[in-house]
Design a protein around this motif. Structure first.
Motif, short mmCIF file in Angstrom:
data_model
loop_
_atom_site.label_atom_id
_atom_site.label_comp_id
_atom_site.label_asym_id
_atom_site.label_seq_id
_atom_site.Cartn_x
_atom_site.Cartn_y
_atom_site.Cartn_z
N HIS A 19 0.87 -1.18 0.00
CA HIS A 19 0.00 0.00 0.00
C HIS A 19 0.91 1.23 0.00
N ASP A 20 1.00 1.89 -1.14
CA ASP A 20 1.93 3.01 -1.29
C ASP A 20 1.32 4.31 -0.77
N PRO A 21 2.16 5.23 -0.30
CA PRO A 21 1.66 6.57 0.03
C PRO A 21 1.12 7.25 -1.22
N ALA A 22 0.25 8.22 -1.01
CA ALA A 22 -0.33 8.93 -2.15
C ALA A 22 0.72 9.75 -2.89
N GLU A 23 1.77 10.18 -2.18
CA GLU A 23 2.80 11.00 -2.82
C GLU A 23 4.16 10.69 -2.21
N VAL A 24 5.14 10.54 -3.07
CA VAL A 24 6.52 10.29 -2.62
C VAL A 24 7.43 11.23 -3.40
N LEU A 76 12.70 6.83 -7.86
CA LEU A 76 11.30 6.97 -8.25
C LEU A 76 10.65 8.09 -7.45
N ARG A 77 9.69 8.73 -8.08
CA ARG A 77 8.81 9.65 -7.37
C ARG A 77 7.44 9.56 -8.03
N TRP A 78 6.39 9.74 -7.25
CA TRP A 78 5.05 9.63 -7.83
C TRP A 78 4.05 10.44 -7.01
N ARG A 79 2.90 10.62 -7.65
CA ARG A 79 1.78 11.34 -7.02
C ARG A 79 0.49 10.70 -7.48
N ALA A 80 -0.37 10.35 -6.55
CA ALA A 80 -1.66 9.76 -6.89
C ALA A 80 -2.49 10.78 -7.65
N THR A 81 -3.21 10.30 -8.66
CA THR A 81 -4.05 11.19 -9.46
C THR A 81 -5.53 10.83 -9.32
N SER A 82 -5.85 10.00 -8.31
CA SER A 82 -7.24 9.69 -7.99
C SER A 82 -7.34 9.46 -6.49
N ASP A 83 -8.56 9.33 -5.99
CA ASP A 83 -8.76 9.13 -4.56
C ASP A 83 -8.61 7.67 -4.14
N GLU A 84 -8.46 6.77 -5.10
CA GLU A 84 -8.34 5.35 -4.76
C GLU A 84 -6.99 5.07 -4.10
#
Length: 281
Positions: A19-24, A76-84
């Motif tokens: 379960h990844d954080p919404a933003e890293v 790596l870096r990422w940001r969730a683009t939905s509420d899921e």
């Protein structure tokens, strides 16, 4: 990050659901002798991979596959683009497995670098998803070995630009010897390496030969025989389901129940009741 699965029980590969954080902002992954395969199970995110001071990005949705080759580190870096929730299933195949498969089947001494940030690959998604389910239900090492071999061949063919393999030649005698061996050792924790040694073939050749001869993988063949043995004991003895599970080579009663559901669409207890089998008093 939260982990749902501990990868320790299988030696042939690792598998975990994360379960990844919404933003890293940045995650550094050190080089390791592992071919990493990551499938996004749920959620959507914008992900970027950095090397040599440059970043490249991609949009990930459910079913997106990413690969990191053995010996390669990454940022790596990422940001969730939905509420899921962002959930990934991550599989690690030992680099030596990839190398041995490439050498045995294609005569390759150097490996192609199988790195992808975003790939659409239904076969890999299906195998990785099945591995997560099998790991949760306590499937044996034979399952993991078979999946590792299949994934290695699939990845090398699809992403390593290696040619498709020709059909294996018939090996009826070798297959018959293995089938007899499995029947005689059904209660033991059989492995792909062990069965390949009985056939006097490498694991990768044995897997292909057995499937061509029988229409089934060794893992499915062993599971089917174990279910049939358990059915017989449920009908004819009063032994407990737990006792029968271990007597037939299942790693736990839960694994027996999972196998019954997969093969017969019922449970051991319901099966015994339906056929009027003996019950432990």
């Amino acid at each position: 990050m939260m982990l749902d699965l501990d990868s320790s029980p299988w030696r042939s590969l690792s598998v975990r659901r994360v379960h990844d954080p919404a933003e890293v902002e940045e995650l550094r992954i050190a080089p390791a002798d592992v071919q990493r395969v990551v499938v996004l199970e749920s959620g959507h995110k914008r992900i970027e991979s950095g090397s040599s001071g440059q970043w490249r990005g991609a949009e990930h949705g459910p079913g997106t596959v990413s690969l990191t080759a053995p010996g390669r580190g990454t940022r790596l870096r990422w940001r969730a683009t939905s509420d899921e929730p962002v959930v990934t299933v991550q599989v690690g195949i030992p680099g030596r497995t990839i190398g041995e498969v490439a050498a045995q089947l294609w005569g390759r001494t150097t490996l192609p670098e199988m790195d992808r940030l975003d790939a659409a690959d239904d076969t890999t998604v299906a195998v990785v998803t099945a591995l997560a389910r099998a790991r949760a239900s306590g499937a044996p090492e034979l399952y993991a070995e078979t999946a590792a071999q299949f994934l290695a061949v699939h990845l090398l063919t699809r992403y390593g630009a290696l040619p498709p393999l020709p059909a294996p030649r018939p090996e009826t005698r070798r297959t018959a010897v293995v089938r007899s061996y499995v029947t005689a050792h059904l209660a033991e924790p059989l492995t792909l390496a062990e069965l390949a040694a009985v056939a006097d073939l490498s694991p990768w050749h044995f897997l292909r030969v057995f499937k061509a001869e029988t229409g089934s993988t060794p893992m499915r063949f062993v599971a089917r025989l174990r279910v049939e043995a358990a059915q017989h004991l449920l009908r004819t003895t009063a032994r407990s389901v737990t006792d029968i599970a271990y007597a037939c080579g299942f790693s736990s009663p839960g694994h027996l129940t999972a196998a019954f559901g997969r093969e017969l669409q019922t449970t051991p207890t319901r099966y015994r009741a339906d056929v009027g089998g003996h019950r432990k008093k």
